[in-house]
Design a protein around this motif. Structure first.
Motif, PDB file in Angstrom:
ATOM      1  N   ALA A 192       0.830  -1.216   0.000  1.00  0.00           N
ATOM      2  CA  ALA A 192       0.000   0.000   0.000  1.00  0.00           C
ATOM      3  C   ALA A 192       0.862   1.263   0.000  1.00  0.00           C
ATOM      4  O   ALA A 192       0.518   2.252  -0.659  1.00  0.00           O
ATOM      5  CB  ALA A 192      -0.931  -0.005   1.201  1.00  0.00           C
ATOM      6  N   SER A 193       1.996   1.259   0.706  1.00  0.00           N
ATOM      7  CA  SER A 193       2.800   2.487   0.769  1.00  0.00           C
ATOM      8  C   SER A 193       3.486   2.777  -0.562  1.00  0.00           C
ATOM      9  O   SER A 193       3.695   3.942  -0.902  1.00  0.00           O
ATOM     10  CB  SER A 193       3.829   2.418   1.893  1.00  0.00           C
ATOM     11  OG  SER A 193       4.551   1.217   1.843  1.00  0.00           O
ATOM     12  N   ALA A 194       3.823   1.728  -1.337  1.00  0.00           N
ATOM     13  CA  ALA A 194       4.477   1.951  -2.635  1.00  0.00           C
ATOM     14  C   ALA A 194       3.543   2.696  -3.578  1.00  0.00           C
ATOM     15  O   ALA A 194       3.986   3.475  -4.425  1.00  0.00           O
ATOM     16  CB  ALA A 194       4.875   0.621  -3.251  1.00  0.00           C
ATOM     17  N   ALA A 195       2.247   2.476  -3.415  1.00  0.00           N
ATOM     18  CA  ALA A 195       1.278   3.127  -4.293  1.00  0.00           C
ATOM     19  C   ALA A 195       1.131   4.617  -3.948  1.00  0.00           C
ATOM     20  O   ALA A 195       0.653   5.405  -4.765  1.00  0.00           O
ATOM     21  CB  ALA A 195      -0.069   2.428  -4.160  1.00  0.00           C
ATOM     22  N   LEU A 196       1.554   5.036  -2.750  1.00  0.00           N
ATOM     23  CA  LEU A 196       1.346   6.424  -2.331  1.00  0.00           C
ATOM     24  C   LEU A 196       2.312   7.392  -3.000  1.00  0.00           C
ATOM     25  O   LEU A 196       1.940   8.482  -3.404  1.00  0.00           O
ATOM     26  CB  LEU A 196       1.478   6.554  -0.808  1.00  0.00           C
ATOM     27  CG  LEU A 196       0.448   5.763   0.013  1.00  0.00           C
ATOM     28  CD1 LEU A 196       0.686   5.955   1.498  1.00  0.00           C
ATOM     29  CD2 LEU A 196      -0.971   6.181  -0.357  1.00  0.00           C
ATOM     30  N   SER A 197       3.583   6.982  -3.103  1.00  0.00           N
ATOM     31  CA  SER A 197       4.562   7.831  -3.796  1.00  0.00           C
ATOM     32  C   SER A 197       5.686   6.935  -4.297  1.00  0.00           C
ATOM     33  O   SER A 197       5.981   5.912  -3.678  1.00  0.00           O
ATOM     34  CB  SER A 197       5.114   8.903  -2.861  1.00  0.00           C
ATOM     35  OG  SER A 197       6.050   8.338  -2.003  1.00  0.00           O
ATOM     36  N   PRO A 198       6.339   7.296  -5.422  1.00  0.00           N
ATOM     37  CA  PRO A 198       7.381   6.436  -5.969  1.00  0.00           C
ATOM     38  C   PRO A 198       8.535   6.238  -4.974  1.00  0.00           C
ATOM     39  O   PRO A 198       9.067   5.149  -4.852  1.00  0.00           O
ATOM     40  CB  PRO A 198       7.847   7.157  -7.228  1.00  0.00           C
ATOM     41  CG  PRO A 198       7.034   8.387  -7.359  1.00  0.00           C
ATOM     42  CD  PRO A 198       6.110   8.503  -6.192  1.00  0.00           C
ATOM     43  N   ARG A 199       8.938   7.318  -4.287  1.00  0.00           N
ATOM     44  CA  ARG A 199       9.984   7.170  -3.262  1.00  0.00           C
ATOM     45  C   ARG A 199       9.299   7.273  -1.902  1.00  0.00           C
ATOM     46  O   ARG A 199       8.864   8.346  -1.476  1.00  0.00           O
ATOM     47  CB  ARG A 199      11.025   8.277  -3.418  1.00  0.00           C
ATOM     48  CG  ARG A 199      12.218   8.092  -2.484  1.00  0.00           C
ATOM     49  CD  ARG A 199      13.357   8.987  -2.915  1.00  0.00           C
ATOM     50  NE  ARG A 199      14.378   9.096  -1.902  1.00  0.00           N
ATOM     51  CZ  ARG A 199      15.365   8.205  -1.734  1.00  0.00           C
ATOM     52  NH1 ARG A 199      15.429   7.146  -2.488  1.00  0.00           N
ATOM     53  NH2 ARG A 199      16.272   8.386  -0.797  1.00  0.00           N
ATOM     54  N   GLU A 216      22.333  10.912   4.035  1.00  0.00           N
ATOM     55  CA  GLU A 216      20.885  10.957   3.770  1.00  0.00           C
ATOM     56  C   GLU A 216      20.335   9.541   3.555  1.00  0.00           C
ATOM     57  O   GLU A 216      19.303   9.156   4.106  1.00  0.00           O
ATOM     58  CB  GLU A 216      20.639  11.814   2.522  1.00  0.00           C
ATOM     59  CG  GLU A 216      19.186  12.082   2.253  1.00  0.00           C
ATOM     60  CD  GLU A 216      18.954  12.507   0.801  1.00  0.00           C
ATOM     61  OE1 GLU A 216      17.784  12.491   0.388  1.00  0.00           O
ATOM     62  OE2 GLU A 216      19.928  12.825   0.096  1.00  0.00           O
ATOM     63  N   GLU A 217      21.079   8.752   2.758  1.00  0.00           N
ATOM     64  CA  GLU A 217      20.655   7.377   2.473  1.00  0.00           C
ATOM     65  C   GLU A 217      20.735   6.519   3.745  1.00  0.00           C
ATOM     66  O   GLU A 217      19.868   5.683   4.004  1.00  0.00           O
ATOM     67  CB  GLU A 217      21.559   6.794   1.367  1.00  0.00           C
ATOM     68  CG  GLU A 217      21.139   5.464   0.795  1.00  0.00           C
ATOM     69  CD  GLU A 217      19.818   5.498   0.010  1.00  0.00           C
ATOM     70  OE1 GLU A 217      19.230   6.576  -0.159  1.00  0.00           O
ATOM     71  OE2 GLU A 217      19.387   4.405  -0.396  1.00  0.00           O
ATOM     72  N   TYR A 218      21.767   6.770   4.527  1.00  0.00           N
ATOM     73  CA  TYR A 218      21.920   6.021   5.778  1.00  0.00           C
ATOM     74  C   TYR A 218      20.706   6.276   6.698  1.00  0.00           C
ATOM     75  O   TYR A 218      20.121   5.340   7.255  1.00  0.00           O
ATOM     76  CB  TYR A 218      23.218   6.457   6.466  1.00  0.00           C
ATOM     77  CG  TYR A 218      23.446   5.820   7.809  1.00  0.00           C
ATOM     78  CD1 TYR A 218      23.832   4.482   7.896  1.00  0.00           C
ATOM     79  CD2 TYR A 218      23.267   6.552   8.993  1.00  0.00           C
ATOM     80  CE1 TYR A 218      24.038   3.889   9.136  1.00  0.00           C
ATOM     81  CE2 TYR A 218      23.470   5.963  10.228  1.00  0.00           C
ATOM     82  CZ  TYR A 218      23.850   4.632  10.300  1.00  0.00           C
ATOM     83  OH  TYR A 218      24.048   4.046  11.520  1.00  0.00           O
ATOM     84  N   ALA A 219      20.319   7.547   6.815  1.00  0.00           N
ATOM     85  CA  ALA A 219      19.183   7.890   7.684  1.00  0.00           C
ATOM     86  C   ALA A 219      17.912   7.199   7.188  1.00  0.00           C
ATOM     87  O   ALA A 219      17.116   6.671   7.966  1.00  0.00           O
ATOM     88  CB  ALA A 219      18.997   9.407   7.703  1.00  0.00           C
ATOM     89  N   ARG A 220      17.761   7.142   5.864  1.00  0.00           N
ATOM     90  CA  ARG A 220      16.569   6.490   5.288  1.00  0.00           C
ATOM     91  C   ARG A 220      16.592   4.979   5.572  1.00  0.00           C
ATOM     92  O   ARG A 220      15.595   4.389   5.969  1.00  0.00           O
ATOM     93  CB  ARG A 220      16.567   6.750   3.773  1.00  0.00           C
ATOM     94  CG  ARG A 220      15.437   6.136   3.013  1.00  0.00           C
ATOM     95  CD  ARG A 220      15.510   6.598   1.562  1.00  0.00           C
ATOM     96  NE  ARG A 220      14.705   5.773   0.688  1.00  0.00           N
ATOM     97  CZ  ARG A 220      13.388   5.858   0.572  1.00  0.00           C
ATOM     98  NH1 ARG A 220      12.738   6.768   1.274  1.00  0.00           N
ATOM     99  NH2 ARG A 220      12.729   5.064  -0.234  1.00  0.00           N
ATOM    100  N   ARG A 221      17.746   4.366   5.385  1.00  0.00           N
ATOM    101  CA  ARG A 221      17.842   2.900   5.557  1.00  0.00           C
ATOM    102  C   ARG A 221      17.844   2.485   7.024  1.00  0.00           C
ATOM    103  O   ARG A 221      17.712   1.305   7.333  1.00  0.00           O
ATOM    104  CB  ARG A 221      19.092   2.353   4.859  1.00  0.00           C
ATOM    105  CG  ARG A 221      19.125   2.603   3.363  1.00  0.00           C
ATOM    106  CD  ARG A 221      17.872   2.131   2.672  1.00  0.00           C
ATOM    107  NE  ARG A 221      17.884   2.423   1.235  1.00  0.00           N
ATOM    108  CZ  ARG A 221      16.815   2.346   0.455  1.00  0.00           C
ATOM    109  NH1 ARG A 221      15.636   2.016   0.960  1.00  0.00           N
ATOM    110  NH2 ARG A 221      16.899   2.615  -0.826  1.00  0.00           N
TER     111      ARG A 221
END
Ligand SMILES: C[S@@+](CC[C@H](N)C(=O)[O-])C[C@H]1O[C@@H](n2cnc3c(N)ncnc32)[C@H](O)[C@@H]1O
Length: 244
Positions: A158-165, A226-231
């Motif tokens: 469901a979350s993938a459908a909300l926004s591409p990223r 930035e990527e680290y914080a996301r992961r």
């Protein structure tokens, strides 16, 4: 709604195949920055090992293993396009590719020291009989190491459908395991959601002793901050190592 295809047919779709290769060629893709280092760390020494790699894709793992001195590398791959790309990757090496579905191949008994599989087994419906074949194909004490998409992500798309990223993740229907149809890379693919406890139980029921379990904690030295914080927010992959 698009019709969802099984793994090999999905990867044989020319536009999916191109998009897959494009994404994997990006140096910052999470397969190379997060999944591969953890996988190789879990595998450790493969010198002189006979290795079978389930769903080898373009067989980069074969090059890693051959570079590490394995005695034999066979990649089993169901998609013809991937199998051809894998043969190209391994040209001039000891590596071999077999083009066959994981579910149907006739596995030789006691033939391997290590069976690996990276990001494939969530495409397999009957994992119990697959794990039984893997167990028989290993020598006593042989190792089975695999990664899959993390169950927190396969539970719901469901979350993938909300926004591409994604900026937030929806975890839902977690214990409602089974088939999921996922729109990804411009087509639709069938995946099978299992809980962490399901993977653990399936491996043990096939006769293995689980020796390690990891969840893709990111490492700052391979990622931008930035990527680290996301992961750090949610795990992408689950890894299990077991011994026959
Ligand atoms: C995400 S790719 C991973 C490829 C490779 N293991 C890697 O990590 O670079 C998934 C691969 O599994 C293969 N695959 C999926 N289901 C399969 C099946 N039932 N039998 C054989 N191969 C399968 C696909 O064709 C695809 O090449």
């Amino acid at each position: 709604m698009r019709m969802a295809h099984r793994g090999p047919k999905f990867y044989d779709n020319p536009s999916v195949f191109e998009e897959y290769r494009r994404r994997r060629a990006r140096p910052d893709n999470p397969n190379d920055t997060i999944e591969r280092p953890i996988f190789l760390e879990m595998v450790g020494n493969v010198a002189h090992s006979r290795i079978l790699d389930l769903g080898c894709g373009t067989a980069e793992l074969g090059l890693d293993f051959i570079g590490m001195g394995c005695a034999q590398y066979t990649g089993l791959e169901g998609s013809l396009k991937m199998a051809e790309a894998g043969r190209e990757t391994l040209r001039g090496t000891i590596g071999k590719i077999v083009h066959a579905p994981i579910e149907e191949w006739d596995y030789p008994a006691g033939a391997y020291d290590l069976i690996s599989s990276r990001l494939v087994l969530h495409y397999i419906e009957d994992l119990q009989s697959c794990f039984a074949k893997v167990h028989r194909a290993l020598i006593a004490g042989g190792r089975f190491i695999f990664s899959v998409e993390h169950p927190l992500l396969t539970s719901s798309n469901a979350s993938a459908a909300l926004s591409p990223r994604r900026t937030n993740w929806i975890v839902d229907h977690y214990f409602d395991t089974g088939e999921r149809s996922d729109d990804w890379m411009g087509a639709s693919v069938l995946k099978y959601h299992r809980t962490i406890e399901d993977y653990f139980a399936l491996v043990r029921r096939a006769g293995f002793r689980v020796t390690d379990l990891r969840e893709s904690r990111p490492s700052l030295n391979r990622l931008t901050s930035e990527e680290y914080a996301r992961r750090m927010r949610i795990p992408l992959f689950l890894f299990i190592a077991a011994e026959a």
